[in-house]
Design a protein around this motif. Structure first.
Motif, mmCIF file in Angstrom:
data_model
loop_
_atom_site.group_PDB
_atom_site.id
_atom_site.type_symbol
_atom_site.label_atom_id
_atom_site.label_comp_id
_atom_site.label_asym_id
_atom_site.label_seq_id
_atom_site.Cartn_x
_atom_site.Cartn_y
_atom_site.Cartn_z
ATOM 1 N N PRO A 164 0.856 -1.210 0.018
ATOM 2 C CA PRO A 164 0.087 -0.059 -0.010
ATOM 3 C C PRO A 164 0.902 1.153 0.065
ATOM 4 C CG PRO A 164 -0.945 -1.509 1.609
ATOM 5 C CD PRO A 164 0.478 -2.071 1.008
ATOM 6 N N HIS A 165 1.951 1.257 0.478
ATOM 7 C CA HIS A 165 2.603 2.439 0.857
ATOM 8 C C HIS A 165 3.324 3.140 -0.459
ATOM 9 C CE1 HIS A 165 6.176 -0.202 1.554
ATOM 10 N NE2 HIS A 165 6.914 0.776 0.978
ATOM 11 N N VAL A 166 3.257 2.110 -1.540
ATOM 12 C CA VAL A 166 3.758 2.688 -2.783
ATOM 13 C C VAL A 166 3.003 3.681 -3.447
ATOM 14 C CG1 VAL A 166 3.990 1.914 -5.380
ATOM 15 C CG2 VAL A 166 4.547 0.270 -3.579
ATOM 16 N N ASP A 167 1.766 3.876 -2.748
ATOM 17 C CA ASP A 167 0.939 4.978 -3.225
ATOM 18 C C ASP A 167 1.703 6.193 -2.951
ATOM 19 O OD1 ASP A 167 -0.552 2.749 -3.681
ATOM 20 O OD2 ASP A 167 -2.436 3.670 -2.389
ATOM 21 N N ASP A 168 2.383 6.254 -1.934
ATOM 22 C CA ASP A 168 3.033 7.423 -1.440
ATOM 23 C C ASP A 168 4.193 8.169 -2.323
ATOM 24 O OD1 ASP A 168 1.603 6.914 0.718
ATOM 25 O OD2 ASP A 168 3.380 6.475 2.021
ATOM 26 N N VAL A 169 4.786 7.301 -3.046
ATOM 27 C CA VAL A 169 5.871 7.736 -3.972
ATOM 28 C C VAL A 169 5.115 8.370 -5.463
ATOM 29 C CG1 VAL A 169 7.546 6.294 -3.373
ATOM 30 C CG2 VAL A 169 6.292 5.775 -5.243
ATOM 31 N N ILE A 170 3.716 8.013 -5.678
ATOM 32 C CA ILE A 170 3.149 8.682 -6.907
ATOM 33 C C ILE A 170 3.163 10.174 -7.141
ATOM 34 C CG2 ILE A 170 1.359 8.461 -8.362
ATOM 35 C CD1 ILE A 170 2.419 6.001 -7.800
ATOM 36 N N ALA B 131 -6.347 3.330 -10.701
ATOM 37 C CA ALA B 131 -7.029 4.513 -11.281
ATOM 38 C C ALA B 131 -6.613 5.721 -10.553
ATOM 39 C CB ALA B 131 -8.601 4.184 -11.034
ATOM 40 N N ARG B 132 -6.354 5.373 -9.285
ATOM 41 C CA ARG B 132 -5.864 6.612 -8.275
ATOM 42 C C ARG B 132 -4.512 7.075 -8.825
ATOM 43 N NH1 ARG B 132 -7.571 4.082 -3.775
ATOM 44 N NH2 ARG B 132 -5.416 3.755 -2.998
ATOM 45 N N TRP B 133 -3.635 6.041 -9.032
ATOM 46 C CA TRP B 133 -2.324 6.485 -9.400
ATOM 47 C C TRP B 133 -2.435 7.599 -10.776
ATOM 48 C CZ3 TRP B 133 0.335 0.943 -9.145
ATOM 49 C CH2 TRP B 133 0.496 0.735 -8.073
ATOM 50 N N ARG B 134 -3.315 6.950 -11.634
ATOM 51 C CA ARG B 134 -3.374 7.909 -12.766
ATOM 52 C C ARG B 134 -4.105 8.967 -12.809
ATOM 53 N NH1 ARG B 134 -4.444 2.266 -16.183
ATOM 54 N NH2 ARG B 134 -2.143 2.289 -17.212
ATOM 55 N N ASP B 135 -5.030 9.131 -11.679
ATOM 56 C CA ASP B 135 -5.681 10.552 -11.399
ATOM 57 C C ASP B 135 -4.344 11.559 -11.041
ATOM 58 O OD1 ASP B 135 -8.246 10.081 -11.843
ATOM 59 O OD2 ASP B 135 -8.773 9.675 -9.849
ATOM 60 N N LEU C 38 3.121 2.061 -16.401
ATOM 61 C CA LEU C 38 3.258 0.964 -15.543
ATOM 62 C C LEU C 38 3.531 -0.132 -16.426
ATOM 63 C CD1 LEU C 38 -0.413 1.628 -13.814
ATOM 64 C CD2 LEU C 38 1.842 1.848 -12.603
ATOM 65 N N ARG C 39 4.773 -0.797 -15.673
ATOM 66 C CA ARG C 39 5.412 -2.052 -16.459
ATOM 67 C C ARG C 39 4.950 -3.176 -15.387
ATOM 68 N NH1 ARG C 39 8.708 -5.459 -18.497
ATOM 69 N NH2 ARG C 39 8.882 -4.438 -20.391
ATOM 70 N N SER C 40 4.489 -4.399 -15.825
ATOM 71 C CA SER C 40 4.544 -5.474 -14.910
ATOM 72 C C SER C 40 4.891 -6.906 -15.510
ATOM 73 C CB SER C 40 3.043 -5.634 -14.425
ATOM 74 O OG SER C 40 2.910 -6.302 -13.416
ATOM 75 N N THR C 41 4.942 -7.799 -14.588
ATOM 76 C CA THR C 41 5.304 -9.193 -15.525
ATOM 77 C C THR C 41 4.125 -10.105 -14.840
ATOM 78 O OG1 THR C 41 6.829 -9.687 -13.490
ATOM 79 C CG2 THR C 41 7.792 -9.135 -15.849
ATOM 80 N N LEU D 147 -6.521 -7.718 -17.050
ATOM 81 C CA LEU D 147 -5.614 -7.216 -18.051
ATOM 82 C C LEU D 147 -6.118 -5.819 -18.706
ATOM 83 C CD1 LEU D 147 -2.422 -7.429 -18.193
ATOM 84 C CD2 LEU D 147 -3.192 -9.029 -20.259
ATOM 85 N N GLU D 148 -7.352 -6.423 -19.364
ATOM 86 C CA GLU D 148 -8.147 -5.024 -20.075
ATOM 87 C C GLU D 148 -8.348 -3.984 -19.165
ATOM 88 O OE1 GLU D 148 -8.581 -5.277 -23.614
ATOM 89 O OE2 GLU D 148 -9.363 -3.313 -22.965
ATOM 90 N N GLU D 149 -9.039 -4.384 -18.103
ATOM 91 C CA GLU D 149 -9.298 -3.077 -17.285
ATOM 92 C C GLU D 149 -8.171 -2.171 -16.771
ATOM 93 O OE1 GLU D 149 -12.341 -3.609 -14.299
ATOM 94 O OE2 GLU D 149 -13.038 -5.478 -15.328
ATOM 95 N N ALA D 150 -7.069 -3.049 -16.276
ATOM 96 C CA ALA D 150 -5.689 -2.412 -15.865
ATOM 97 C C ALA D 150 -5.069 -1.507 -16.942
ATOM 98 C CB ALA D 150 -4.988 -3.384 -15.160
ATOM 99 N N SER D 151 -5.287 -2.041 -18.071
ATOM 100 C CA SER D 151 -4.644 -1.319 -19.203
ATOM 101 C C SER D 151 -3.145 -0.736 -18.977
ATOM 102 C CB SER D 151 -5.448 -0.065 -19.610
ATOM 103 O OG SER D 151 -5.328 0.423 -20.845
#
Ligand code: SF4
Length: 447
Positions: free
Chosen positions: A246-252, A293-297, A304-307, A327-331
């Motif tokens: 959760p604390h990853v949100d703080d660096v956005i 969605a919040r990060w993009r706001d 966003l890169r992921s595996t 995956l479609e929703e996360a885009s």
């Protein structure tokens, strides 16, 4: 007659080294000495006349501790500048109680900390004509970007992974050490730092977020604090291997303010709660969609890169369909996908519900096709925008670089046409004119 060239006044600093203890300690000593020699330090047999003394201690038995303390006392008496490392360094209070004047104390295998202490006490005298090594050390990456390792090991136990078995639990470097290395790299011309570890967002939990000194102030060994401090260096800072805490949100917000690059390499591995549980990973993927969605706001142009892993034991058709829908929703912008393979020693090998190879293969193709459409869609949105691009290589008419959205080796490229020749490592503003499946194409519009 030619003059004989004068030897410049760059006498190398001398270090006297005392190595006590077992073969593991000896290997530590060898590593430290190798690094010191590579940096141009000379070794001396005498404490007196050296610039400083390093004592690699042993703390196994009381007699060994006494011998180590004796060696520190002798070094202080004969030289005065003493750095202590090794097993006794794990309990520094035993040393400071007897010798409060030692310059620095580090534990076993903390080579970087020992070297940092040496650099502070007796800076290396770099002479580019005499030394084979540049001051930032030998880097295997091109000069304009560098990897910055902030910790080793991992406290998670994902069932497909044997890294904790191989490398042990998380061991973070003190914030001051990391920041000094980053500063050295920036001073040597590095324009982009790639922050790596096994688990970047867990940084410092093992140190209980202990503070250390950098630029005359205390910096916590914590993901957010380290990100903020790295952001002060004025170069690109890219975060890799961020576990979705959760604390990853703080660096956005730092990304929105361009203190660090708006880029998050965050391996999700799967979306189905059942599969995630079997993987022993956090299993709240609806919440993750809300977070994305919040990060993009907060930071609309975040990349966003992921595996992901498909064909994990027990993955049903329904799990896989759930993943595709997620995956479609996360885009996501960039995605890597692996077919599950049993790694020797991984607990996942014991799980039932092995997915046959042909099913894995088919799922992998469907996954990749679905993501290719998403990635292309995301990339197309950039046509018509202006992007900062760091140049990696130059050709006769077109240079190849990367935008803030592209990490070296793993992401796409930006091909840049320019009226004036471009230089490797420069950052240009580029007007994006075209996108294909993975790359962008444009023209330099400012330097
Ligand atoms: S996959 Fe990553 S987070 Fe999980 S155990 Fe391995 S290194 Fe740690």
């Amino acid at each position: 007659m030619l003059d004989t060239p004068k030897k410049p006044d760059t006498a190398a600093p001398k270090v006297s080294f005392v190595s006590l203890g077992c073969p593991k300690a000896l290997v530590d000593s060898e590593r430290i000495i190798t690094r010191l020699r590579a940096e141009g330090y000379e070794l001396s047999r005498e404490h007196a006349g050296s610039d400083l003394v390093i004592v690699n201690t042993c703390g196994f038995l009381d007699s060994a501790k006494a011998e180590s303390l004796g060696a520190i006392g002798k070094a202080l008496k004969e030289n005065g500048k003493v750095i202590v490392t090794g097993c006794m360094g794990a309990e520094p209070e035993n040393i400071t109680a007897a010798y409060p004047d030692v310059l620095a104390i580090t534990g076993p295998q903390q080579y970087e900390s020992v070297l940092d202490a040496v650099h502070r006490a007796a800076p290396p005298r770099h002479d580019p004509f005499l030394d084979l090594l540049p001051p930032e050390g030998i880097k295997l990456t091109p000069r304009h970007y560098a990897y910055l390792k902030i910790s080793e090991g991992c406290n998670h136990r994902c069932t497909f992974c044997i890294i904790p078995k191989l490398r042990g639990d998380l061991v973070s470097r003190p914030a001051g050490d990391v920041l000094r290395e980053a500063e050295r790299l920036a001073a040597a011309g590095v324009k982009e730092l790639l922050v790596i570890s096994q688990d970047t967002s867990a940084y410092g939990t093992d140190l209980k977020y202990a503070t250390s000194t950098w630029r005359g102030r205390e910096v916590k060994a914590k993901f957010l604090d380290l990100s903020e401090a790295l952001g002060e260096l004025g170069i690109w800072v890219r975060m890799h291997y961020v576990y979705p805490y959760p604390h990853v949100d703080d660096v956005i917000p730092l990304m929105a303010d361009r203190k660090i690059l708006p880029y998050l390499d965050i391996p999700f591995q799967h979306a189905s709660p059942d599969v995630l549980r079997r993987m022993k990973r956090p299993a709240h993927q609806e919440k993750t969609l809300e977070r994305i969605a919040r990060w993009r706001d907060i930071c609309p142009d975040i990349t966003l890169r992921s595996t992901f892993i498909v064909g994990f034991p027990g993955e049903t058709d329904a799990d896989f369909e759930y993943l595709l829908q997620w995956l479609e929703e996360a885009s996501l912008d960039r995605v890597g996908c692996f077919k599950f393979e049993p790694v020797r020693g991984a607990p996942a090998n014991e799980l039932d519900g092995v997915v046959p190879d042909d099913v894995k293969e088919e799922r992998w193709h469907r996954f990749m096709q679905a993501q290719q459409v998403i990635s292309a869609r995301r990339l197309k949105r950039k046509v018509g925008t202006r992007q900062q691009v760091i140049i990696d290589s130059v050709g006769p008419s077109v240079a190849k670089g990367r935008s803030m959205a592209d990490a070296p080796e793993i992401d796409g490229a930006v091909y840049v046409a320019s009226r004036r020749p471009m230089r490797v490592g420069e950052i240009a503003t580029v007007k994006i004119e075209r996108a294909d499946a993975y790359d962008l194409h444009g023209t330099a519009a400012g330097f």
